[in-house]
Design a protein around this motif. Structure first.
Motif, PDB file in Angstrom:
ATOM      1  N   THR A 189       0.840  -1.184   0.000  1.00 52.64           N
ATOM      2  CA  THR A 189       0.000   0.000   0.000  1.00 52.64           C
ATOM      3  C   THR A 189       0.880   1.241   0.000  1.00 52.64           C
ATOM      4  O   THR A 189       1.975   1.241   0.558  1.00 52.64           O
ATOM      5  CB  THR A 189      -0.947   0.033   1.215  1.00 52.64           C
ATOM      6  N   ARG A 193      -3.413   2.781   0.617  1.00 53.28           N
ATOM      7  CA  ARG A 193      -4.259   2.406  -0.514  1.00 53.28           C
ATOM      8  C   ARG A 193      -3.417   1.530  -1.435  1.00 53.28           C
ATOM      9  O   ARG A 193      -2.189   1.535  -1.364  1.00 53.28           O
ATOM     10  CB  ARG A 193      -4.758   3.639  -1.268  1.00 53.28           C
ATOM     11  N   SER A 227      -7.486  -1.771   4.612  1.00 51.16           N
ATOM     12  CA  SER A 227      -7.132  -1.581   3.203  1.00 51.16           C
ATOM     13  C   SER A 227      -7.464  -2.785   2.341  1.00 51.16           C
ATOM     14  O   SER A 227      -7.208  -2.768   1.134  1.00 51.16           O
ATOM     15  CB  SER A 227      -5.639  -1.252   3.084  1.00 51.16           C
ATOM     16  N   TRP A 358      -5.165  10.274  -6.766  1.00 53.55           N
ATOM     17  CA  TRP A 358      -5.789   9.784  -5.533  1.00 53.55           C
ATOM     18  C   TRP A 358      -5.919  10.937  -4.541  1.00 53.55           C
ATOM     19  O   TRP A 358      -5.269  11.978  -4.678  1.00 53.55           O
ATOM     20  CB  TRP A 358      -4.999   8.619  -4.930  1.00 53.55           C
ATOM     21  N   ASN A 403     -12.664   3.669  -0.663  1.00 44.80           N
ATOM     22  CA  ASN A 403     -12.667   3.022   0.642  1.00 44.80           C
ATOM     23  C   ASN A 403     -13.180   4.008   1.677  1.00 44.80           C
ATOM     24  O   ASN A 403     -12.627   5.109   1.830  1.00 44.80           O
ATOM     25  CB  ASN A 403     -11.248   2.567   1.010  1.00 44.80           C
ATOM     26  N   THR A 422     -15.675  -0.975   0.822  1.00 48.32           N
ATOM     27  CA  THR A 422     -14.756  -0.768  -0.294  1.00 48.32           C
ATOM     28  C   THR A 422     -15.429  -1.161  -1.595  1.00 48.32           C
ATOM     29  O   THR A 422     -16.150  -2.164  -1.661  1.00 48.32           O
ATOM     30  CB  THR A 422     -13.480  -1.615  -0.118  1.00 48.32           C
TER      31      THR A 422
END
Length: 763
Positions: A189, A193, A227, A358, A403, A422
């Protein structure tokens, strides 16, 4: 309706783009809610983060400082004083009156007398906390500076937990291993993420420059479900330098004797009362041809890479915060035969391009300080155009990720609840030669984690603590069905110096058959995916999910020895697969078979490590790792997995002076099984044994701190000059031969090499 539409977007390109663009705009400007918290950064007098420092309210509830030196302390009703403490430093008590929510704290080293013993402590860049419930090792930027660390992958060259393989001469790809298993089974991640996964995964670790990294958290075993549940052996989360507390200017330039050069530039500025803008750029090139073993193949691909990152942060003020990021990547590799090999050389081209956005935003105006609600979202597009001799491998991947997280307490602070949902969509358009591996994958899921914590609070009683985290994640995968992932983490502190942990849980992932096995594609083998040699029916890109149970334990201790802290870590873990894609190259030399496991597959892993400051400013790290990894093949039954050494040893010595910093690292890699070479004629197989020999590697680096802004470093890698010759099987006939293969690389391809670099920082 939403998932059905996503499944058919690839059939209507214009509609797909419109929907994706609309979703991206929605995600980028949608709200995310954050905690009502006191935040801050804790450093020493040299401005190094004090990872693991304790931040507590008067009533005992609190948190710890992360790898960046930052902390977020939930507000507690009736509490207005909190204390920050770190072993060997003077504690500091601060007052919260509501007017200030962010604190920059510098702790001063102190001598603490225990009888006739003086206890001191320093941040050596790598730590295992006794306070965190889960078994997490923190690596700070200070540890990363002990090596050239030109990419995130190379950040683990001195790690006792994560192993790094040696890139094959055709693709140059390097993989990590954790708990004895490939990096595919570790969840990667980037700031909580998914990090550069799917088609980007073969070079994900190489596309994040080390100088951009503020810290890395390596979670071992069954970790958090926030996650996702993709981590079967653990999770590696990377935190990048933030514009809020990053340097105004940072420059890192590097050059190596193998013809590699690279430059990294970071810049961060405050552009408003609560607004911060940051940018980072990376450029690297590996240019000259090398063919030291004379097989007419380059020992390393020529490479040209450019990565750019733009970051906008809103931090503090009003009732909301946020961040938005844009990442672009252009990565080009050219390997294969050297120019002098002839008029029609065997060439390998790998051309990858990526664009990713993001963000996170937040609102923290809740009346109850223990409540929070948040989201993380991203959208990405990745394109690859690869060629292996006459074979073409092309692909496009469009991904959307969302998420949402909610946290609260139940009754009191001893009972915490975290929950969320998610949504993820991946559209793959991928071909290899005449085979079509295209597919659409959608995952929708929800999770919940309950945390119970207790600390001994009787006056005069010795410190004890107990924490339990029980979690469950339920997800629906459109191709693999319903996936249920329970997890449990328990920690007990018998004293302030020791922690005993146990964990168990299930994880699962959807494999990417081709890119997971990219190093096998430039070979004479045909890829057979599924139950037969002709493919897997209507969808050869999906042969099934992979899933496994992981369980184990950890003991972490900090012992005072001669007035200095000694850190001891013992990890014992086991991973049992219930579903797994078996990569079978042993059945015959013409075919790479990829099929579902039918039988047992397991990995046992043990790690024992010791960190100790033997003399003032001189640190020693010793580690031993044992991995026993076996899986069931259709022919041959339960066998040892190739290229997985059972024994590894690590020893490092470091001197951390004010002007001179020096580090020496030794690794020993034990013998390991290679694929069966029996069917290949001896005239083709020159030096490949059935089991590789053990070998040792030495690296060293010296850093000179010229002033507060400038550091000059130089060093050498593979100083023992270990080098695998003739690593390419059948190099004389790559187009027409039946044995062409370069996957069995168990040692470095390059011998001893040196490097020099400079770091320049303006705070």
């Amino acid at each position: 309706m939403f998932s059905i539409q996503l499944l058919h977007l690839r059939e209507r390109p214009n509609e797909r783009l419109m929907v994706q663009f609309s979703l991206l705009l929605f995600l980028l400007f949608s709200p995310i809610w954050a905690l009502a918290q006191v935040q801050g950064k804790v450093v020493d007098e040299d401005q190094y983060p004090l990872t693991g420092a304790t931040v507590k309210w008067e009533n005992g509830t609190g948190t710890t400082v992360d790898t960046e030196g930052t902390f977020s302390l939930d507000l507690v009703e009736g509490q207005d004083h909190f204390t920050i403490s770190y072993l060997g430093f003077e504690p500091m008590t601060l007052t919260y009156d509501g007017s200030q929510t962010y604190y920059d704290v510098t702790l001063v080293e102190a001598n603490t007398t225990l009888g006739d013993v003086t206890v001191t402590a320093r941040d050596n860049g790598n730590s295992a906390s006794v306070l965190k419930t889960r078994n997490v090792e923190s690596i700070t930027s200070k540890e990363l500076r002990k090596a050239p660390c030109c990419s995130l992958a190379e950040s683990f060259e001195n790690s006792a937990v994560v192993d790094l393989t040696y890139g094959d001469p055709l693709t140059g790809r390097r993989e990590i291993q954790m708990l004895g298993l490939r990096g595919n089974y570790t969840q990667l991640t980037l700031e909580k993420r998914p990090m550069l996964d799917g088609l980007a995964s073969p070079y994900a670790l190489a596309l994040i420059p080390g100088p951009w990294v503020q810290g890395i958290q390596v979670g071992k075993g069954s970790g958090s479900l926030e996650s996702g549940a993709q981590g079967m052996t653990g999770e590696i989360n990377t935190e990048l330098i933030k514009p809020v507390n990053g340097p105004k200017l940072f420059l890192n330039a590097f050059a190596g004797t193998q013809g590699r050069g690279e430059i990294n530039v970071l810049s961060n500025h405050q552009i408003g009362e609560n607004w911060y803008l940051g940018g980072a750029a990376h450029g690297s090139v590996t240019a000259p041809e090398h063919d030291f073993d004379g097989d007419d193949f380059r020992d390393m691909p020529i490479r040209e890479t450019g990565v750019g990152l733009l970051r906008l942060f809103k931090n503090g003020g009003s009732n909301w915060e946020g961040q938005w990021n844009l990442l672009g990547v252009k990565d080009y590799h050219e390997g294969g035969q050297v120019d002098a090999a002839g008029p029609n050389p065997y060439r390998i081209i790998q051309d990858n391009r990526r664009l990713e956005a993001w963000g996170k935003t937040g609102f923290f105006g809740f009346k109850k300080a223990h409540q929070s609600l948040g989201t993380i979202y991203s959208a990405s597009f990745h394109e690859l155009n690869n060629r292996y001799g006459t074979r073409l491998h092309t692909g496009e991947q469009t991904s959307l990720y969302f998420n949402g997280l909610y946290q609260t307490r139940i009754v009191n602070d001893r009972h915490q609840l975290s929950t969320g949902g998610t949504i993820r969509s991946d559209a793959f358009n991928e071909q290899f030669g005449e085979q079509d591996f295209s597919r659409d994958e959608t995952t929708v899921g929800a999770f919940g984690e309950y945390t119970y914590s207790w600390e001994e609070d009787r006056k005069g009683a010795p410190y004890r603590a107990f924490t339990l985290i029980a979690g469950l994640r339920v997800e629906e995968h459109n191709l693999g069905g319903t996936q249920i992932s329970p997890r449990l983490n328990v920690k007990y502190n018998p004293s302030e110096q020791f922690a005993v942990r146990a964990s168990a849980g299930r994880g699962w992932r959807s494999p990417n058959l081709l890119v997971d096995n990219l190093n096998w594609l430039p070979s004479s083998r045909q890829v057979a995916a599924g139950s037969s040699d002709t493919g897997a029916g209507a969808n050869p890109g999906f042969v099934g999910l992979e899933s496994a149970w992981n369980y184990g334990g950890n003991v972490t201790g900090h012992i005072d020895v001669n007035g200095r802290d000694m850190e001891l870590v013992l990890d014992v873990y086991r991973t049992d697969f219930t579903d797994q894609i078996i990569v079978d190259a042993d059945q015959d030399y013409r075919t790479l078979r990829l099929y579902q496991l039918d039988g047992q597959s397991r990995a046992n892993s043990l790690l024992l490590s010791l960190n100790y400051e033997v003399l003032p400013l001189i640190d020693v790290k010793l580690a031993y790792k044992y991995n026993d990894v076996q899986q069931t093949y259709r022919e041959g039954g339960l066998r040892e997995v190739p290229l997985t050494p059972k024994h590894r040893y690590l020893a490092t010595v470091g001197y951390d002076g004010a002007r001179i910093k020096a580090h020496l690292n030794y690794q020993y890699v034990g013998e390991q099984r290679l694929i069966d070479f029996g069917p290949i004629p001896e005239s083709v197989v020159i030096t490949q044994p059935q089991r590789s020999p053990g070998f040792g590697l030495v690296t060293a680096q010296v850093t000179y701190v010229a002033n507060s802004k400038t550091e000059i470093y130089f060093g050498g890698e593979n100083l023992t000059n270990v080098q695998q010759s003739n690593a390419i099987i059948g190099a004389d006939a790559p187009f027409t031969g039946d044995y062409f293969d370069a996957t069995q690389v168990y040692q470095p391809i390059f011998g001893a090499r040196g490097y020099v670099g400079i770091r320049y920082t303006v705070e």
